[in-house]
Design a protein around this motif. Structure first.
Motif, PDB file in Angstrom:
ATOM      1  N   LEU A   1       0.743  -1.466   0.304  1.00  0.00           N
ATOM      2  CA  LEU A   1      -0.283   0.408  -0.096  1.00  0.00           C
ATOM      3  C   LEU A   1       0.941   1.152  -0.082  1.00  0.00           C
ATOM      4  O   LEU A   1       0.987   2.120  -0.329  1.00  0.00           O
ATOM      5  N   ASP A   2       1.899   1.423   1.076  1.00  0.00           N
ATOM      6  CA  ASP A   2       2.902   2.547   0.917  1.00  0.00           C
ATOM      7  C   ASP A   2       3.153   2.932  -0.604  1.00  0.00           C
ATOM      8  O   ASP A   2       3.523   3.796  -1.335  1.00  0.00           O
ATOM      9  N   ASP A   3       3.352   1.387  -0.883  1.00  0.00           N
ATOM     10  CA  ASP A   3       4.012   1.675  -2.494  1.00  0.00           C
ATOM     11  C   ASP A   3       3.753   2.151  -4.076  1.00  0.00           C
ATOM     12  O   ASP A   3       3.301   2.744  -4.674  1.00  0.00           O
ATOM     13  N   MET A   4       2.274   1.386  -3.075  1.00  0.00           N
ATOM     14  CA  MET A   4       0.904   2.204  -4.592  1.00  0.00           C
ATOM     15  C   MET A   4       0.950   3.377  -4.100  1.00  0.00           C
ATOM     16  O   MET A   4       0.967   4.323  -5.157  1.00  0.00           O
ATOM     17  N   LEU A   5       0.776   4.286  -3.087  1.00  0.00           N
ATOM     18  CA  LEU A   5       0.375   5.481  -2.478  1.00  0.00           C
ATOM     19  C   LEU A   5       1.691   6.267  -2.883  1.00  0.00           C
ATOM     20  O   LEU A   5       1.770   6.923  -3.911  1.00  0.00           O
ATOM     21  N   PHE A   6       3.096   5.721  -3.090  1.00  0.00           N
ATOM     22  CA  PHE A   6       4.017   6.852  -3.598  1.00  0.00           C
ATOM     23  C   PHE A   6       3.468   6.621  -5.288  1.00  0.00           C
ATOM     24  O   PHE A   6       4.302   8.012  -5.580  1.00  0.00           O
ATOM     25  N   PHE A   7       3.873   6.189  -5.575  1.00  0.00           N
ATOM     26  CA  PHE A   7       3.089   6.129  -7.197  1.00  0.00           C
ATOM     27  C   PHE A   7       2.138   6.946  -7.820  1.00  0.00           C
ATOM     28  O   PHE A   7       2.502   7.895  -8.972  1.00  0.00           O
ATOM     29  N   ILE A   8       0.872   6.909  -6.964  1.00  0.00           N
ATOM     30  CA  ILE A   8      -0.301   7.791  -7.321  1.00  0.00           C
ATOM     31  C   ILE A   8       0.012   8.637  -6.862  1.00  0.00           C
ATOM     32  O   ILE A   8      -0.183   9.545  -7.984  1.00  0.00           O
ATOM     33  N   GLY A   9       1.102   9.423  -5.818  1.00  0.00           N
ATOM     34  CA  GLY A   9       1.014  10.938  -5.202  1.00  0.00           C
ATOM     35  C   GLY A   9       1.960  11.431  -6.160  1.00  0.00           C
ATOM     36  O   GLY A   9       1.764  12.555  -6.912  1.00  0.00           O
ATOM     37  N   ILE A  10       2.855  10.490  -7.234  1.00  0.00           N
ATOM     38  CA  ILE A  10       3.092  11.477  -8.581  1.00  0.00           C
ATOM     39  C   ILE A  10       2.802  11.551  -9.582  1.00  0.00           C
ATOM     40  O   ILE A  10       2.487  12.744 -10.564  1.00  0.00           O
ATOM     41  N   ALA A  11       1.550  10.242  -9.505  1.00  0.00           N
ATOM     42  CA  ALA A  11       1.041  11.063 -11.008  1.00  0.00           C
ATOM     43  C   ALA A  11       0.062  11.791 -11.139  1.00  0.00           C
ATOM     44  O   ALA A  11      -0.124  11.941 -12.241  1.00  0.00           O
ATOM     45  N   PHE A  12      -0.761  11.525  -9.771  1.00  0.00           N
ATOM     46  CA  PHE A  12      -2.227  12.184  -9.606  1.00  0.00           C
ATOM     47  C   PHE A  12      -1.747  13.311 -10.071  1.00  0.00           C
ATOM     48  O   PHE A  12      -2.907  13.725 -10.272  1.00  0.00           O
ATOM     49  N   PRO A  13      -0.720  14.362  -9.761  1.00  0.00           N
ATOM     50  CA  PRO A  13      -0.790  15.809 -10.408  1.00  0.00           C
ATOM     51  C   PRO A  13      -1.017  15.685 -11.954  1.00  0.00           C
ATOM     52  O   PRO A  13      -1.592  16.745 -12.152  1.00  0.00           O
ATOM     53  N   LEU A  14      -0.310  15.061 -12.581  1.00  0.00           N
ATOM     54  CA  LEU A  14      -0.010  14.575 -13.775  1.00  0.00           C
ATOM     55  C   LEU A  14      -1.763  14.549 -14.683  1.00  0.00           C
ATOM     56  O   LEU A  14      -2.509  14.986 -15.297  1.00  0.00           O
ATOM     57  N   ILE A  15      -2.310  13.386 -13.704  1.00  0.00           N
ATOM     58  CA  ILE A  15      -3.502  12.748 -14.279  1.00  0.00           C
ATOM     59  C   ILE A  15      -4.514  14.326 -14.302  1.00  0.00           C
ATOM     60  O   ILE A  15      -5.703  14.750 -14.976  1.00  0.00           O
ATOM     61  N   VAL A  16      -4.197  15.176 -12.973  1.00  0.00           N
ATOM     62  CA  VAL A  16      -5.285  15.697 -12.748  1.00  0.00           C
ATOM     63  C   VAL A  16      -5.413  17.251 -13.537  1.00  0.00           C
ATOM     64  O   VAL A  16      -5.831  17.553 -14.431  1.00  0.00           O
ATOM     65  N   ILE A  17      -3.849  17.176 -14.522  1.00  0.00           N
ATOM     66  CA  ILE A  17      -3.551  18.266 -15.331  1.00  0.00           C
ATOM     67  C   ILE A  17      -4.124  18.045 -16.840  1.00  0.00           C
ATOM     68  O   ILE A  17      -4.969  18.465 -17.028  1.00  0.00           O
ATOM     69  N   TRP A  18      -4.313  16.434 -17.165  1.00  0.00           N
ATOM     70  CA  TRP A  18      -4.559  16.548 -18.216  1.00  0.00           C
ATOM     71  C   TRP A  18      -5.910  15.943 -18.461  1.00  0.00           C
ATOM     72  O   TRP A  18      -6.909  16.835 -19.410  1.00  0.00           O
ATOM     73  N   ARG A  19      -6.935  15.741 -17.116  1.00  0.00           N
ATOM     74  CA  ARG A  19      -8.181  15.599 -17.009  1.00  0.00           C
ATOM     75  C   ARG A  19      -8.199  17.194 -17.164  1.00  0.00           C
ATOM     76  O   ARG A  19      -9.141  17.616 -17.725  1.00  0.00           O
ATOM     77  N   LEU A  20      -7.891  18.051 -16.564  1.00  0.00           N
ATOM     78  CA  LEU A  20      -8.394  19.506 -16.649  1.00  0.00           C
ATOM     79  C   LEU A  20      -8.338  20.032 -18.540  1.00  0.00           C
ATOM     80  O   LEU A  20      -9.337  20.818 -18.918  1.00  0.00           O
ATOM     81  N   LEU A  21      -7.292  19.878 -18.914  1.00  0.00           N
ATOM     82  CA  LEU A  21      -7.207  20.064 -20.393  1.00  0.00           C
ATOM     83  C   LEU A  21      -8.516  19.646 -21.150  1.00  0.00           C
ATOM     84  O   LEU A  21      -9.152  20.058 -22.373  1.00  0.00           O
ATOM     85  N   ARG A  22      -8.889  18.445 -20.871  1.00  0.00           N
ATOM     86  CA  ARG A  22      -9.433  17.770 -21.520  1.00  0.00           C
ATOM     87  C   ARG A  22     -10.835  17.936 -21.131  1.00  0.00           C
ATOM     88  O   ARG A  22     -12.113  18.650 -22.791  1.00  0.00           O
ATOM     89  N   TRP A  23     -11.236  18.920 -20.166  1.00  0.00           N
ATOM     90  CA  TRP A  23     -12.665  19.124 -19.666  1.00  0.00           C
ATOM     91  C   TRP A  23     -12.954  20.622 -20.186  1.00  0.00           C
ATOM     92  O   TRP A  23     -13.201  20.750 -20.833  1.00  0.00           O
ATOM     93  N   LYS A  24     -11.571  21.103 -19.858  1.00  0.00           N
ATOM     94  CA  LYS A  24     -11.404  22.716 -20.450  1.00  0.00           C
ATOM     95  C   LYS A  24     -11.990  22.529 -22.406  1.00  0.00           C
ATOM     96  O   LYS A  24     -12.648  23.613 -22.823  1.00  0.00           O
ATOM     97  N   LYS A  25     -11.502  21.470 -22.717  1.00  0.00           N
ATOM     98  CA  LYS A  25     -11.342  21.576 -24.224  1.00  0.00           C
ATOM     99  C   LYS A  25     -13.281  21.029 -24.578  1.00  0.00           C
ATOM    100  O   LYS A  25     -13.299  21.563 -25.463  1.00  0.00           O
ATOM    101  N   ARG A  26     -13.402  20.886 -23.725  1.00  0.00           N
ATOM    102  CA  ARG A  26     -14.804  20.503 -24.076  1.00  0.00           C
ATOM    103  C   ARG A  26     -15.849  20.548 -23.673  1.00  0.00           C
ATOM    104  O   ARG A  26     -17.217  20.328 -23.938  1.00  0.00           O
ATOM    105  N   GLY A  27     -15.428  21.801 -22.375  1.00  0.00           N
ATOM    106  CA  GLY A  27     -16.317  22.689 -22.138  1.00  0.00           C
ATOM    107  C   GLY A  27     -17.017  22.427 -20.898  1.00  0.00           C
ATOM    108  O   GLY A  27     -17.057  21.204 -20.633  1.00  0.00           O
TER     109      GLY A  27
END
Length: 199
Positions: A8-34
Motif C-alpha cells: 500500500l505504501d508503494d502504491m500510494l507513493f506512485f499514485i502521489g507522483i502520477a496524480f498531479p499529472l492526471i489532474v492536469i490532463w483531465r483539466l485540459l480535456r475538460w476545458k476543451k470539451r467545455g
C-alpha cells in the motif's frame, strides 16, 4: 500484515507522483470539451480510476529491485495450482501470506476496475465488458512480468477476472439501490447540453 502495508505504501507513493499529472490532463480535456458542473463526479471518478491503474501497474509492471522470494518467481501454466499451494501453506505451515497476497490480493486489486468502468461509462454497463477489460489488463500484466523477476501465473488471470466480476456485482447492486447516484457519475451527452442551451 507488514507485506500488505508495504504494498500500500508503494502504491500510494506512485499514485502521489502520477496524480498531479492526471489532474492536469483531465483539466485540459475538460476545458476543451467545455466545463460542465454536471460532469464533476464523472471527472472525479476518472481521477480515481486512473489512480487505481497507476497503483496496480506500479506493483505489477515496474521492475522490482528488492529481493524477490523464491516462491514468487517463475511461470506457472498449471491451472488452479494457487488453490493447492495456498491450502498447503495454511494447513501444513500455518503461513497465511500466500492467501492474502496471491489469492485475496489478486481479487481485490481488480475489483475497482469492475466497479468503476460501468459506473463511469454507459457502454460498460453490461457485465461482459468490464470483466473482459479486467481479463485483458491482467493478461497484459502477466505478459509484462515474464522477463522480470516476478511470478507470471495463469491463476492470476482467473483471480483478477473474478475480481473484476465481483466489482461489477457491487456496482450492479448499488445501481439497483441508488440509480440516481450511479447515474450522476456518467458523462452527460453533449446533445443534452445543446438542447438546454437552445431551449
Amino acid at each position: 500484515m507488514h507485506v500488505i502495508i508495504n504494498y500500500l505504501d508503494d502504491m500510494l507513493f506512485f499514485i502521489g507522483i502520477a496524480f498531479p499529472l492526471i489532474v492536469i490532463w483531465r483539466l485540459l480535456r475538460w476545458k476543451k470539451r467545455g466545463f460542465q458542473l454536471k460532469e464533476t463526479l464523472h471527472e472525479l471518478g476518472i481521477l480515481v480510476f486512473f489512480s487505481v491503474l497507476v497503483g496496480l501497474f506500479s506493483q505489477t509492471i515496474i521492475p522490482n529491485t528488492d529481493d524477490v522470494p523464491a516462491y514468487t518467481t517463475g511461470v506457472n501454466l498449471e491451472l488452479f495450482r494457487v488453490v493447492e499451494e495456498t491450502y498447503n501453506s495454511i494447513v501444513y505451515l500455518g503461513f497465511w501470506q500466500p492467501f492474502y497476497i496471491n489469492f485475496l490480493g489478486n481479487i481485490i486489486l481488480f475489483m475497482p476496475i469492475g466497479f468503476l468502468l460501468p459506473l463511469l461509462f454507459r457502454r460498460m454497463e453490461f457485465f461482459i465488458f468490464p470483466v473482459f477489460v479486467g481479463l485483458c489488463i491482467s493478461l497484459f500484466i502477466e505478459i509484462m512480468q515474464i522477463p522480470q523477476s516476478r511470478s507470471s501465473d495463469v491463476d492470476d488471470l482467473w483471480l483478477n477476472t473474478l475480481g473484476a466480476f465481483l466489482g461489477y456485482v457491487c456496482y450492479y447492486f448499488i445501481r439497483r439501490a441508488f440509480p440516481s447516484f450511479t447515474a450522476a457519475f456518467k458523462r452527460v451527452k453533449k446533445s443534452k447540453f445543446m438542447k438546454r442551451e437552445n431551449g
